[in-house]
Scaffold this motif. Sequence first.
Motif, short mmCIF file in Angstrom:
data_model
loop_
_atom_site.label_atom_id
_atom_site.label_comp_id
_atom_site.label_asym_id
_atom_site.label_seq_id
_atom_site.Cartn_x
_atom_site.Cartn_y
_atom_site.Cartn_z
N GLN A 1 0.57 -1.17 0.01
CA GLN A 1 -0.21 -0.10 -0.06
C GLN A 1 0.76 1.69 -0.21
OE1 GLN A 1 -2.75 -1.31 3.00
NE2 GLN A 1 -4.51 -0.98 1.70
N THR A 2 2.19 0.79 -0.28
CA THR A 2 2.84 2.41 -0.43
C THR A 2 2.59 3.08 -1.50
OG1 THR A 2 4.42 1.40 1.20
CG2 THR A 2 5.42 2.63 -0.79
N SER A 3 2.18 3.98 -1.74
CA SER A 3 2.24 4.84 -3.01
C SER A 3 1.84 6.50 -2.97
CB SER A 3 0.51 3.90 -3.31
OG SER A 3 0.31 4.86 -4.21
N VAL A 4 1.02 7.21 -3.65
CA VAL A 4 0.46 8.22 -3.60
C VAL A 4 -0.54 8.10 -3.32
CG1 VAL A 4 1.29 10.31 -4.31
CG2 VAL A 4 2.94 9.30 -4.31
N TYR A 5 -1.49 8.59 -2.50
CA TYR A 5 -3.15 8.54 -2.94
C TYR A 5 -3.61 10.15 -3.13
CZ TYR A 5 -3.01 4.13 -0.49
OH TYR A 5 -1.88 2.75 -0.27
N PHE A 6 -4.05 10.42 -3.86
CA PHE A 6 -4.73 11.96 -4.49
C PHE A 6 -6.47 11.38 -4.31
CE2 PHE A 6 -1.34 14.15 -6.82
CZ PHE A 6 -0.57 12.75 -6.81
N CYS A 7 -6.77 12.15 -3.95
CA CYS A 7 -8.13 12.53 -3.57
C CYS A 7 -8.80 13.03 -5.43
CB CYS A 7 -9.11 12.95 -2.45
SG CYS A 7 -10.66 13.17 -2.41
N ALA A 8 -10.49 13.52 -5.31
CA ALA A 8 -10.29 14.26 -6.25
C ALA A 8 -12.18 14.36 -6.54
CB ALA A 8 -10.43 13.40 -7.65
N SER A 9 -12.27 15.13 -6.56
CA SER A 9 -13.84 15.38 -6.49
C SER A 9 -14.72 16.43 -8.31
CB SER A 9 -14.44 16.31 -5.61
OG SER A 9 -14.10 18.14 -5.84
N ARG A 10 -15.96 15.91 -8.53
CA ARG A 10 -16.51 16.39 -9.50
C ARG A 10 -17.71 17.21 -9.24
NH1 ARG A 10 -17.19 12.22 -14.21
NH2 ARG A 10 -19.34 12.53 -13.43
N ASN A 11 -18.20 17.63 -10.39
CA ASN A 11 -19.94 17.75 -10.50
C ASN A 11 -20.50 16.90 -11.22
OD1 ASN A 11 -22.02 19.66 -9.16
ND2 ASN A 11 -20.73 21.21 -10.44
N ARG A 12 -22.04 16.95 -10.69
CA ARG A 12 -22.73 15.47 -11.62
C ARG A 12 -22.12 14.77 -12.57
NH1 ARG A 12 -27.18 13.83 -9.28
NH2 ARG A 12 -27.23 15.42 -7.77
N ASP A 13 -22.09 16.36 -13.40
CA ASP A 13 -22.46 15.90 -14.87
C ASP A 13 -20.96 15.84 -15.26
OD1 ASP A 13 -24.24 19.03 -15.44
OD2 ASP A 13 -24.86 17.02 -15.82
N SER A 14 -20.96 14.25 -16.15
CA SER A 14 -19.76 13.70 -17.26
C SER A 14 -18.58 14.63 -17.66
CB SER A 14 -20.08 12.53 -17.33
OG SER A 14 -20.68 12.62 -18.91
N TYR A 15 -19.54 15.92 -18.55
CA TYR A 15 -18.46 16.74 -18.82
C TYR A 15 -17.61 17.65 -19.11
CZ TYR A 15 -22.53 19.96 -18.33
OH TYR A 15 -23.51 21.21 -18.31
N ASN A 16 -17.89 17.26 -16.81
CA ASN A 16 -17.40 18.20 -15.85
C ASN A 16 -15.37 17.54 -15.47
OD1 ASN A 16 -18.67 20.66 -15.06
ND2 ASN A 16 -20.63 19.30 -14.36
N GLU A 17 -14.77 17.99 -15.12
CA GLU A 17 -13.32 17.39 -15.06
C GLU A 17 -13.42 17.45 -13.63
OE1 GLU A 17 -14.31 20.90 -16.07
OE2 GLU A 17 -12.44 22.18 -14.98
N GLN A 18 -12.74 16.33 -13.09
CA GLN A 18 -12.70 16.44 -12.11
C GLN A 18 -11.30 17.24 -11.23
OE1 GLN A 18 -10.79 12.37 -12.64
NE2 GLN A 18 -12.65 11.56 -10.61
N PHE A 19 -11.31 17.68 -10.27
CA PHE A 19 -10.66 18.65 -9.59
C PHE A 19 -9.43 17.57 -8.50
CE2 PHE A 19 -11.42 22.57 -11.07
CZ PHE A 19 -12.35 22.72 -11.34
N PHE A 20 -8.23 17.95 -8.45
CA PHE A 20 -7.67 16.98 -7.59
C PHE A 20 -7.03 17.81 -6.57
CE2 PHE A 20 -7.13 12.70 -9.59
CZ PHE A 20 -7.80 13.29 -11.07
N GLY A 21 -6.70 16.96 -5.23
CA GLY A 21 -6.39 18.09 -4.40
C GLY A 21 -4.93 17.63 -4.39
#
Lengths: 111, 113
Positions: free
Chosen positions: B85-105
């Motif tokens: 489990q050694t790794s780099v972990y990223f969280c992302a969020s996005r609005n409902r519509d699939s044409y919206n991009e993800q925003f990453f931490g």
Amino acid sequence: AQSVSQHNHHVILSEAASLELGCNYSYGGTVNLFWYVQYPGQHLQLLLKYFSGDPLVKGIKGFEAEFIKSKFSFNLRKPSVQWSDTAEYFCAVDGSYIPTFGRGTSLIVHP
Amino acid sequence: NAGVTQTPKFRVLKTGQSMTLLCAQDMNHEYMYWYRQDPGMGLRLIHYSVGEGTTAKGEVPDGYNVSRLKKQNFLLGLESAAPSQTSVYFCASRNRDSYNEQFFGPGTRLTVL
């Protein structure tokens, strides 16, 4: 199921060279396509995206990509790269709410 | 707007220890995601959530659990850490519509010894 394939895993260029990174996807329905960039030590950020309209999409920092539906491709291009373009580039496809990412292309630009 | 934030930025664990990674977003996004990034493997989805109180497994869920008790927070837990489990972990969020991009931490670099 959707999948993404990035053909070039490592690319090394000199400044002012032209860049083209390949991205092919598979998905049975309408997709939205994205290119993200990750600069060294940073998080991913959006470079450009396509969801409808003109298949030639322009993004930040002089990048562009062309969606060719018949070839299931969304290749990224830049006419003249700079040292500051050194980064990892990810193609992503989203047909629902679970985007799928390619394995990434590491680009190194020598000054 | 802070966007997407992650806590902590770095962590070293011993095998068998547990920990929780916190992701917070202030953009009122419905969807949130946890990824791990390993060299040559790209981003692999661990778990995701399409709304408060709902979570689902992604591509590599084994060894991880998640919770989304509040819309703005998405927690990733490791009950018994393993060196794999050694790794780099990223969280992302996005609005409902699939044409919206993800925003990453900014990511959490985790090392399990």
